[in-house]
Scaffold this active site. Structure first.
Site, PDB file in Angstrom:
ATOM      1  N   LYS A   1     139.865  14.638  57.056  1.00  0.00           N
ATOM      2  CA  LYS A   1     140.356  15.962  56.669  1.00  0.00           C
ATOM      3  C   LYS A   1     141.730  15.805  56.010  1.00  0.00           C
ATOM      4  CE  LYS A   1     140.992  20.602  58.763  1.00  0.00           C
ATOM      5  NZ  LYS A   1     141.001  21.340  60.053  1.00  0.00           N
TER       6      LYS A   1
ATOM      7  N   SER B   1     138.386  25.626  59.829  1.00  0.00           N
ATOM      8  CA  SER B   1     139.000  25.129  58.616  1.00  0.00           C
ATOM      9  C   SER B   1     138.503  23.751  58.173  1.00  0.00           C
ATOM     10  CB  SER B   1     140.512  25.040  58.809  1.00  0.00           C
ATOM     11  OG  SER B   1     140.839  24.065  59.780  1.00  0.00           O
TER      12      SER B   1
ATOM     13  N   SER C   1     138.334  25.035  64.575  1.00  0.00           N
ATOM     14  CA  SER C   1     138.198  24.485  63.228  1.00  0.00           C
ATOM     15  C   SER C   1     137.327  23.243  63.100  1.00  0.00           C
ATOM     16  CB  SER C   1     139.578  24.182  62.643  1.00  0.00           C
ATOM     17  OG  SER C   1     140.174  25.366  62.198  1.00  0.00           O
TER      18      SER C   1
END
Lengths: 481, 484
Positions: free
Chosen positions: A72, A147, A171
């Site tokens: 990420k 997210s 997330s």
């Protein structure tokens, strides 16, 4: 079958036996990414040296050696662009590696690229990225969740073998749920946060997003453990999570959280959650309802605490030392202009919320009160765990929603995390595994929450359910013909 | 005399001289090539996290104990939020409601000899900021063309000590600061150098009618870079308040900047412009539990502090109170005395030399005792040479001057310059005879009872012997010859 479609465990076996080489794995991943990235938009940046890196992996001594993994884009990678999907860090090259990245490097993983996210991990749909909107591989018109939407979509679409995500209010789990993959948020403090660009320090936790529970255990093993560079990192020895991969749940006491099964939950989500519970019961687990009375305040508390911490954490993006700089007449105007241009609406909204909540005269009413609620929620979980070994709920109240559907309604968007947020407030471990699809063919996630540092039991229950469900569906819409 | 009394409280910052910074491994040092002692943590790079330096916690606990403070068993860091380019994270990791050290006190001795107890509100630990260099005519940020920032200092452990408003005049404020500085030096926790900024002070000052209980409106004064500046700034501020109050005007609560060159304070910002720091507990650091046993371990490492040393000097060396106080006030002076006293037992003479000649030379050159070339070995050797009549007291001063400037041992100087005292009677007698013969008028004067003439004659003998003749012998011989 292309190698990018395999799991970590399967690839490791073949790599170890020298049936295949890391280069072949990387090649399959890369050619697939080249084919579908224009549809999915999972990555902020790709590793241009992926193939060369894979050639350098000569020893397959670690479970992740030669395995292409995505990271990420809010985890620092030395010399490699780390943007948090924000304009304000559009050019940021970290001078150091996050501890998790170091740990993966020590296992000789190969990095596929940095995945897209809601700016600074603030959001539930990955629509808040400054650069691109990631699409859900199951239906390109829907969001992948967020997210960690880029990571979840990349795993779901076989654009990497596994990925790292970060979970502040859901997330990892919510996008894993919406993308039909496995995502785990470990106990707060099990995985080092060093090098994870902070959103809300007391809630953030890094975890794996994988194709199955086995890979989840393998990945977690690689990244868990104490880190001297993170004071909130727990000083514990990590058990062997792979030993929990035994489908044995006889006698396991499972509590269904009543408060998370009521209004606003999509019909199929509710049905599939019940179905999952029935399966576990059939395997010998005992199931009962449990009430956590303070959960109704969780969302409110979260939207005080997380923005408050964020408002402080994001202050450093001031153009003085790195990132975007918008020159202006003087220092204060430079700050204002840079931050006005560099941050998106959701980030600004949360900075304002948090700044307000911490202001003189409001602190006790907001931040102080929210911390009290947090303590009550922790106590609720403690009480529930006196009776049960794990607690379960849906991961997300709905399956993937349409792009743009909730983008203009922050409250609706915030409700996407109603089932996952309480777990962050309590610092507990939780996993989301796919448990079926709704009538639109979109995957539904099943959440299993464990006691503090009891990842093993969570993995055990998840593995058993995974075996019993036998979820085999795959996203079909990988290419527009 | 004014009808008003001043009420002064101080807020002091002391940079601690730990090896590494408060929350990272970077070295703590003064100045150096800008931005070389930095890392991702003290530069506030995204994703970096602080880890508390245990040594700094021990240092602040030591300081707290030395100031008679209660040391907290449970202590926590808070974030103090405000934007400024010298703050890498745009928040400072500081302490708020749970400081390491709580209430305490420090006794000071006024110039009048009166002892006064100054309350300590708290002492906490935080991180220092970087340093800004404003490229402008005034050196201040307003109107600067551009500014540079050096983060070498950023993250240095900083102790903040806050006093109660117990100080009543600028001299006591200065004495408090000197006493606090000496304590820090004794503890070895800081260089406490005001010019280098490792010791900084802000003062809150207000006036009230004598006998009145309520406090008047205060102003906060910043930017005093020496003890003298502190005294001058407070004098100025008190005079300013007095003038306002006597004219029936009000004092505005504000922060004021001391302009040392201009000798005045100017308004920096009003109460309304004050920051809202939005303190909240630092989530990146877990609260610290300081067990009573741990605090006791730290207490056991405390060195002797000035007050205890003063008492011991009186007992052990039989010094009079005044001498004991002067010698124990500064750690380095006390250390010099004790080191010398190991090899030289005429303590009174030792004290006289340290407090007289030595301190005169130091003051003259603006040096601290540990900054000059002279060591206890030098002084002891010199005093012993006086005692065994190798040199006269007068020559000794000449030798002292030389060794102070060059660092040469007195034996070497005496040897090089041939300053050994002449104690051979016949040799001196020859010179005395010569002087008597050449100065019949003085001889007559002396015989008539004009004692001043003796000094003249001794002077002539010393001149001819280049000061090396033993003054006692010269005296003795002159008298004998004149009486003949």
């Amino acid at each position: 079958m292309k190698l990018n479609q395999l799991t970590i465990k399967e690839l490791h076996k073949k790599l170890k036996a020298k049936e295949i080489s890391p280069f072949e794995v990387a090649t399959d991943v890369l050619s697939h990414v080249d084919g579908v990235e224009e549809d999915i938009h999972a990555y902020v940046s790709l590793n241009n040296n992926l193939l060369d890196d894979s050639k350098n992996v000569t020893e397959i001594d670690n479970p992740l050696a030669g395995i292409p993994i995505a990271v990420k884009d809010n985890m620092c990678t030395k010399g490699v662009l780390t943007t948090c999907s924000s304009e304000i860090l559009y050019n940021h090259l970290p001078v150091y590696d996050a501890t998790v990245v170091n740990k993966l490097k020590r296992q000789n993983y190969v990095m596929v690229g940095k995945t897209n996210l809601d700016e600074f991990a603030m959001g539930s749909s990955t629509e808040n990225s400054a650069f691109k909107i990631t699409r859900n591989p199951w239906n390109l018109e829907t969001v992948p969740g967020g997210s960690s939407g880029g990571s979840a979509a990349a795993v779901a679409a076989d654009m990497c073998i596994a990925a790292l995500g970060s979970d502040t209010g859901g997330s990892i789990r919510q996008p894993a749920s919406l993308c039909g993959v496995v995502g785990m948020k470990p106990t707060y403090g099990l995985v080092s946060r060093y090098g994870l660009v902070a959103f809300a320090s007391s809630l953030d936790q890094i975890g794996p997003i994988t194709k199955d529970v086995t890979d989840c255990a393998i990945s977690l093993q690689a990244i868990a453990g104490h880190d001297n560079k993170d004071s909130t990192s727990l000083g514990v020895n990590t058990p062997d999570y792979r030993q929990a991969l035994s489908a044995e749940v006889k006698g396991l006491k499972i509590g269904l959280i009543e408060e998370l099964m009521v209004e606003g939950i999509q019909k199929e989500v509710k049905e599939l959650t019940d179905h999952g519970l029935n399966l576990l019961e059939k395997m010998g687990a005992s199931v009962g309802p449990v009430s956590l009375p303070h959960l109704e305040y969780a969302l409110s508390a979260y939207y005080i605490i997380a923005p408050a911490e964020a408002s402080s954490n994001l202050a450093r993006f001031d153009s003085v030392r790195y990132g975007l700089r918008e020159e202006a007449e003087d220092m204060v105007d430079t700050y204002k202009k840079t931050r006005a241009k560099g941050f998106g609406d959701e980030v600004k909204r949360r900075i304002m919320l948090g700044t307000y909540a911490l202001s003189a005269g409001y602190y006790d009413a907001y931040y102080g009160q929210a911390q009290k609620v947090r303590t009550l929620i922790i106590d609720d979980f403690k009480k529930a765990f006196e009776k049960y070994d794990v607690l379960v709920s849906p991961t997300s109240p709905t399956t993937a929603f349409k792009i743009g559907e909730k983008a203009t309604d922050p409250l609706q968007m915030y409700l996407s995390d109603i089932c996952t947020i309480p777990v962050n407030l309590a610092g507990l471990p939780a996993i989301s595994i796919p448990c079926g699809v709704d009538d639109k063919g979109l995957p539904v996630g099943f959440q299993i929450i464990g006691k503090h540092l009891d990842e093993s039991t969570v993995i055990k229950a998840a593995y058993a359910l995974e075996q019993e469900i036998g979820f085999k569906e795959k996203p079909k819409l990988l290419k527009r013909d | 005399m004014s009808d008003y009394e001043a009420v002064i409280g101080l807020e002091i910052h002391i940079e601690l001289n730990t090896q590494s910074k408060m929350f990272c491994d970077c070295e703590v040092a003064f100045a150096g090539e800008p931005n070389t002692r930095t890392c991702e943590v003290c530069l506030g790079m995204p994703g970096s996290l602080p880890v508390t330096n245990e040594k700094a916690i021990q240092y602040i606990a030591k300081l707290g104990l030395a100031l008679n403070c209660e040391i907290a068993n449970f202590t926590q860091f808070h974030r103090k939020n405000y934007f400024y380019p010298d703050m890498p994270k745009d928040y400072q990791i500081s302490q708020f409601d749970l400081p390491v050290a709580g209430k305490g006190y420090l006794d000071i001795e006024s110039d009048t000899g009166e002892f006064k107890r100054i309350g300590i509100t708290r002492a906490h630990i935080e991180e220092d900021t970087g340093k800004m260099l404003h490229i402008s005519r005034t050196g201040r940020i307003h109107g600067a063309d551009y500014s540079l920032v050096d983060f070498n200092r950023a993250g240095t452990p900083l102790a903040e000590v806050v006093t109660e408003p117990d100080i009543r005049n600028p001299d006591d404020a200065r004495i408090f600061m000197q006493s606090l500085r000496n304590i820090a030096l004794h503890l070895g926790i800081s260089d406490v150098n005001m010019e280098e900024g490792s010791l900084r002070v802000d003062a809150n000052v207000s006036l009230r009618k004598v006998g009145q209980k309520e406090l008047g409106t205060k102003t906060e004064v910043k930017n005093m870079n020496s003890f003298r500046a502190l005294k001058r700034a407070l004098d100025f501020e008190i005079a300013r308040h007095t003038k306002l109050l006597e004219a029936g005007e009000r004092v505005v609560q504000e922060t004021r900047h001391w302009d040392d060159a201009g000798g005045k304070t100017t308004s920096l910002r009003s109460k309304e412009e004050a920051h809202d720091y939005r303190y909240f507990p630092e989530p990146d650091l877990v609260p610290l539990t300081l067990k009573p046993s741990y605090i006791e371990e730290i207490r056991a490492t405390l060195p002797e502090l000035p007050e205890a040393r003063r008492k011991r000097f009186e007992d052990q060396y039989s010094l009079v109170p005044h001498d004991a106080r002067v010698l124990s006030f500064e750690k380095a002076v006390g250390d010099f005395f004790e080191e010398s006293a190991k090899d030289y037992k005429n303590y009174k003479s030792l004290v006289n030399w340290i407090m007289g000649e030595f301190s005169y030379h130091l003051n003259n050159q603006g040096l601290a005792i540990d900054e000059c070339a002279l060591t206890p070995k030098h002084l002891v050797q010199l005093l012993k040479m006086i005692d065994d009549n190798t040199i006269s007291g007068k020559i000794a001063k000449e030798v002292f001057d030389e060794m102070f400037n060059t660092g040469k041992l007195p034996s070497v100087i005496v040897e090089e310059k041939g300053l050994t005292q002449i104690t051979d009677q016949s040799e001196i007698e020859k010179v005395v005879d010569m002087v008597l013969e050449e100065n019949p008028q003085a001889v007559t004067d002396l015989k008539e009872g004009k004692d001043r003439a003796l000094g003249f004659l001794v002077g002539q003998v010393m001149r001819l012997t280049k000061g090396k003749a033993s003054p006692e012998l010269v005296n003795k011989l002159l008298w004998e010859k004149i009486k003949q």
